[in-house]
Design a protein around this motif. Sequence first.
Motif, mmCIF file in Angstrom:
data_model
loop_
_atom_site.group_PDB
_atom_site.id
_atom_site.type_symbol
_atom_site.label_atom_id
_atom_site.label_comp_id
_atom_site.label_asym_id
_atom_site.label_seq_id
_atom_site.Cartn_x
_atom_site.Cartn_y
_atom_site.Cartn_z
ATOM 1 N N GLU A 151 0.837 -1.204 0.000
ATOM 2 C CA GLU A 151 0.000 0.000 0.000
ATOM 3 C C GLU A 151 0.871 1.253 0.000
ATOM 4 N N ASP A 152 1.946 1.229 0.785
ATOM 5 C CA ASP A 152 2.847 2.369 0.847
ATOM 6 C C ASP A 152 3.582 2.553 -0.483
ATOM 7 N N PHE A 153 4.053 1.467 -1.086
ATOM 8 C CA PHE A 153 4.772 1.545 -2.358
ATOM 9 C C PHE A 153 3.880 2.121 -3.455
ATOM 10 N N VAL A 154 2.643 1.632 -3.543
ATOM 11 C CA VAL A 154 1.707 2.128 -4.558
ATOM 12 C C VAL A 154 1.432 3.616 -4.344
ATOM 13 N N ALA A 155 1.265 4.026 -3.083
ATOM 14 C CA ALA A 155 0.998 5.445 -2.778
ATOM 15 C C ALA A 155 2.174 6.328 -3.161
ATOM 16 N N ARG A 156 3.392 5.797 -3.035
ATOM 17 C CA ARG A 156 4.585 6.584 -3.366
ATOM 18 C C ARG A 156 4.860 6.630 -4.866
ATOM 19 N N LYS A 157 4.185 5.777 -5.635
ATOM 20 C CA LYS A 157 4.428 5.719 -7.077
ATOM 21 C C LYS A 157 3.215 6.198 -7.876
ATOM 22 N N THR A 158 2.604 7.274 -7.414
ATOM 23 C CA THR A 158 1.466 7.845 -8.143
ATOM 24 C C THR A 158 1.876 9.017 -9.030
ATOM 25 N N GLU A 159 3.177 9.298 -9.066
ATOM 26 C CA GLU A 159 3.718 10.283 -9.998
ATOM 27 C C GLU A 159 4.540 9.524 -11.041
ATOM 28 N N PRO A 160 4.592 10.018 -12.302
ATOM 29 C CA PRO A 160 5.267 9.272 -13.371
ATOM 30 C C PRO A 160 6.716 8.923 -13.055
ATOM 31 N N THR A 161 7.054 7.663 -13.274
ATOM 32 C CA THR A 161 8.427 7.184 -13.190
ATOM 33 C C THR A 161 8.948 7.038 -14.610
ATOM 34 N N ASP A 162 9.988 7.767 -14.965
ATOM 35 C CA ASP A 162 10.549 7.746 -16.309
ATOM 36 C C ASP A 162 11.647 6.694 -16.372
ATOM 37 N N GLU A 163 11.501 5.754 -17.308
ATOM 38 C CA GLU A 163 12.494 4.696 -17.450
ATOM 39 C C GLU A 163 13.635 5.079 -18.373
ATOM 40 N N GLY A 164 13.798 6.369 -18.628
ATOM 41 C CA GLY A 164 14.969 6.890 -19.331
ATOM 42 C C GLY A 164 15.109 6.410 -20.755
ATOM 43 N N ASP A 165 16.195 5.690 -21.038
ATOM 44 C CA ASP A 165 16.499 5.265 -22.401
ATOM 45 C C ASP A 165 15.448 4.338 -22.986
ATOM 46 N N ALA A 166 14.608 3.753 -22.135
ATOM 47 C CA ALA A 166 13.562 2.850 -22.622
ATOM 48 C C ALA A 166 12.378 3.617 -23.209
ATOM 49 N N PHE A 167 12.354 4.965 -23.009
ATOM 50 C CA PHE A 167 11.262 5.801 -23.495
ATOM 51 C C PHE A 167 9.911 5.313 -22.979
ATOM 52 N N ARG A 168 9.878 4.984 -21.701
ATOM 53 C CA ARG A 168 8.655 4.502 -21.072
ATOM 54 C C ARG A 168 8.443 5.248 -19.753
ATOM 55 N N HIS B 74 6.964 7.074 -25.465
ATOM 56 C CA HIS B 74 7.315 8.296 -26.182
ATOM 57 C C HIS B 74 8.654 8.078 -26.863
ATOM 58 N N GLY B 75 9.115 9.084 -27.584
ATOM 59 C CA GLY B 75 10.435 9.002 -28.193
ATOM 60 C C GLY B 75 10.446 8.637 -29.663
ATOM 61 N N PHE B 76 9.247 8.552 -30.306
ATOM 62 C CA PHE B 76 9.222 8.246 -31.734
ATOM 63 C C PHE B 76 8.010 8.918 -32.377
ATOM 64 N N GLU B 77 8.103 9.161 -33.686
ATOM 65 C CA GLU B 77 7.008 9.774 -34.438
ATOM 66 C C GLU B 77 6.151 8.701 -35.102
ATOM 67 N N GLN C 237 4.389 13.429 -32.492
ATOM 68 C CA GLN C 237 5.776 13.868 -32.373
ATOM 69 C C GLN C 237 6.529 12.989 -31.372
ATOM 70 N N SER C 238 7.845 13.005 -31.454
ATOM 71 C CA SER C 238 8.655 12.170 -30.568
ATOM 72 C C SER C 238 8.524 12.598 -29.110
ATOM 73 N N THR C 239 8.067 13.816 -28.877
ATOM 74 C CA THR C 239 7.895 14.309 -27.502
ATOM 75 C C THR C 239 6.500 14.037 -26.952
ATOM 76 N N ASP C 240 5.588 13.476 -27.776
ATOM 77 C CA ASP C 240 4.238 13.139 -27.321
ATOM 78 C C ASP C 240 4.280 11.853 -26.500
ATOM 79 N N LEU C 241 3.532 11.840 -25.416
ATOM 80 C CA LEU C 241 3.473 10.676 -24.536
ATOM 81 C C LEU C 241 2.120 9.995 -24.681
ATOM 82 N N GLU C 242 2.125 8.754 -25.107
ATOM 83 C CA GLU C 242 0.891 7.972 -25.229
ATOM 84 C C GLU C 242 0.735 7.119 -23.982
#
Length: 302
Positions: free
Chosen positions: A39-56, A80-83, A99-104
């Motif tokens: 419950e604590d982990f889920v509550a702490r992960k309610t903001e986007p976590t960026d996986e960096g080079d994975a574009f996720r 994201h990261g591709f058109e 666009q490559s900056t759009d997040l789906e």
Amino acid sequence: MSFAIGLRFYRIAVRKKGQKEPLDIGPGSNPCDLLDYIEDFVARKTEPTDEGDAFRTWFFEPRDTNSIRTVHGYISYGTHGFESKFKDVKTKKPKYQRQSTDLEEIPLYFQFWVPSDAKYALVAFQSFQGRSCVSFVQGAITSDFQKRHPDYLLTFRVLAPSNAVSDVAPVKAVTFLKPKEFSDRADRSWLGKKIEELSYEVTVRARKRGAIIGTFKELEKLLPANGSGFVEFEGAAYESVRADVKIGKKRRVIGVFGSGGDAGLIDITENVKKDKSGHPTFESLTAEVDSLMETFFDGIKT
């Protein structure tokens, strides 16, 4: 148009470093009640976590639940990261240039169930058209748990279909997918198209009403035990196999062999209701997972 909606189940255990036996995970357990931690982990992960080079990116959107010792909701999973071009499916006319900056972002259902009197918890993750963020979530929670409890390990183990299916369960159909690459270049085309551009499968189905191909146990005996390599049928080799088999009270399609994402996946596409977005409704997903959770638990609790 029908989109593949799948579920994959995992068994979670906690053990002390250097020891093999799993520990209790309920109230008063060491190093913690696992439900409190999740419950604590889920509550702490309610903001986007960026996986960096994975574009996720991913984050939890928890929902209230009436079930005991359960945490569930959506994982909002983004790429994201591709058109790419978006066209109207009917008119084929262009509507938008991504666009490559759009997040789906797409919603993927999740559910953790932590029984109070067991040595393991169960978790279900949904996939949509082959897209899933299980590896990211699994990596994040195991790493976070070890940081908070350095002397302990939290582990995930994929639950095989055999944990939820009776050995004598009747198999109505078997589908062979991902054929092995042709050795002769002349055979790599069909109706003028390169075979690499096509996706095809072979299904063997019992024709008469009430007839079956065999039992689930008989099917398993025909498949390689390690889940790697190929399965041969009618002189051709295939990389994965799915079966139409009864799980609990319903017939479902499950992946019973394959080194890729098919093995262990339960296809619930035909068992859930979809809203106008094309995604399954939250209520129908919850009902499917609740039913399968109980079936898995009954299959592995001993």
